[in-house]
Write a protein that holds these residues in place. Sequence first.
Motif, PDB file in Angstrom:
ATOM      1  N   GLY A   1       0.805  -1.216   0.000  1.00  0.00           N
ATOM      2  CA  GLY A   1       0.000   0.000   0.000  1.00  0.00           C
ATOM      3  C   GLY A   1       0.839   1.268   0.000  1.00  0.00           C
ATOM      4  O   GLY A   1       0.322   2.343  -0.314  1.00  0.00           O
TER       5      GLY A   1
ATOM      6  N   ASN B   1      -4.995  -3.865   5.395  1.00  0.00           N
ATOM      7  CA  ASN B   1      -4.581  -4.289   4.065  1.00  0.00           C
ATOM      8  C   ASN B   1      -4.344  -5.797   4.027  1.00  0.00           C
ATOM      9  O   ASN B   1      -3.976  -6.408   5.030  1.00  0.00           O
TER      10      ASN B   1
ATOM     11  N   ASP C   1      -6.089  -2.640  -0.401  1.00  0.00           N
ATOM     12  CA  ASP C   1      -5.554  -1.689   0.589  1.00  0.00           C
ATOM     13  C   ASP C   1      -6.532  -0.572   0.870  1.00  0.00           C
ATOM     14  O   ASP C   1      -7.426  -0.266   0.075  1.00  0.00           O
TER      15      ASP C   1
END
Length: 392
Positions: A38, A191, A208
């Motif tokens: 992410g 995530n 994410d």
Amino acid sequence: MNELQRILQAAKQLQKSQKRAVLATVVQTSGSVYRRPGARMLLTDDGQMIGAISGGCLESDLLERSRPLFSSGDRLLVRYDTTSRDDIVFGFGLGCNGTVDILLEPLDNTTIIQQLAFMEACLNTSQVGAIATVFSVEGSLDVQVGDRLMMSIDPQCNTLHNTENVCRGHWRFAPTELYGDLYRTLIEQKNRVQPYAFPTGTINVLLDVIRPPVPLLIFGAGHDAIPVVELAKRLGWHVTVIDPRSGYVTPDRFPQADRLICCQPEQFADYHHLLTAKTVAVVMTHRYLSDLAFLKALIPARLRYLGVLGPKHRMQRLWQDLADQGIIPTSQQRQHLYNPVGLDLGAETPEEIALSIIAEIQAVISGRSARFLRDRVGSIHSSQSPCLERVS
């Protein structure tokens, strides 16, 4: 301004100037690495780097790998493996004992433009969003690397929104499980990397979360509130300063504050709409009666965090006076109130006290103990949600 805000701001400027850039996204990791899935950064054709995906060890190499993409428009998945000792001698010398996969995509790609617009909308509307990004495809599937699904919940009506047709590129289908997993990611705000298997192939997807800025309310516009505002803004938080003294709540004193409200504590309607389950607040008026009046409104609001400046014996007196006025907090409300405010850092100056306050808030919203990392057992990173078992 935090990292994502800087990336979004830079991306808009690059698009206006028609400069070429590549968005780098960490999509999968294992072992010990600097950033988690992410994390993002921008790399421009003139060598600028906005954000970071490592401690500075990989960025230069990523820039070189990105140069062919500025003109070709292709995507590239890059893996860095530091799990062997050979890396120390022949490679980047990281010695981190981990692997990191990074997806490189030109900024002028349609799905990237839509993703950045979605992120900006999440930040501007203070809503949580979730993005599913395909980063590898194996077999014969009508899916491409970089295809995306995006989902958010409208905070005003608590309804679910997903963006599919525009943002998914060549994606002609999406597994039913993906919608459920993306919704779960949105709700849990964790995530995860998830594979999806089909008879003709497999895709790997990064799920994410895009989190809006932390809303911080500071009740009190004294001199010691200034470094609290400055440090919170360095983290990209949305900061509101509230004080009844018009000469104190001014743009000259708080140029970085997002909102200034001059009102008496009893004027509850002026700030009631700001009290949500995501709000963090610090009461630091240095005036006992003002603190008492503000706390009458804040304690029943069930905030995410409520800090009160002052010693314990002062807070005990406040509790008693609140009880006399019919404000008897629940055990949960007491648990969310922190007094004395801040971590035990030995702080003395206003700047040091601000650091201890902001650090305590960060620990609370991250669900961490704020202890020394050397004493932590296991990974120093927050755990991600594990992959879900899927049978197709």
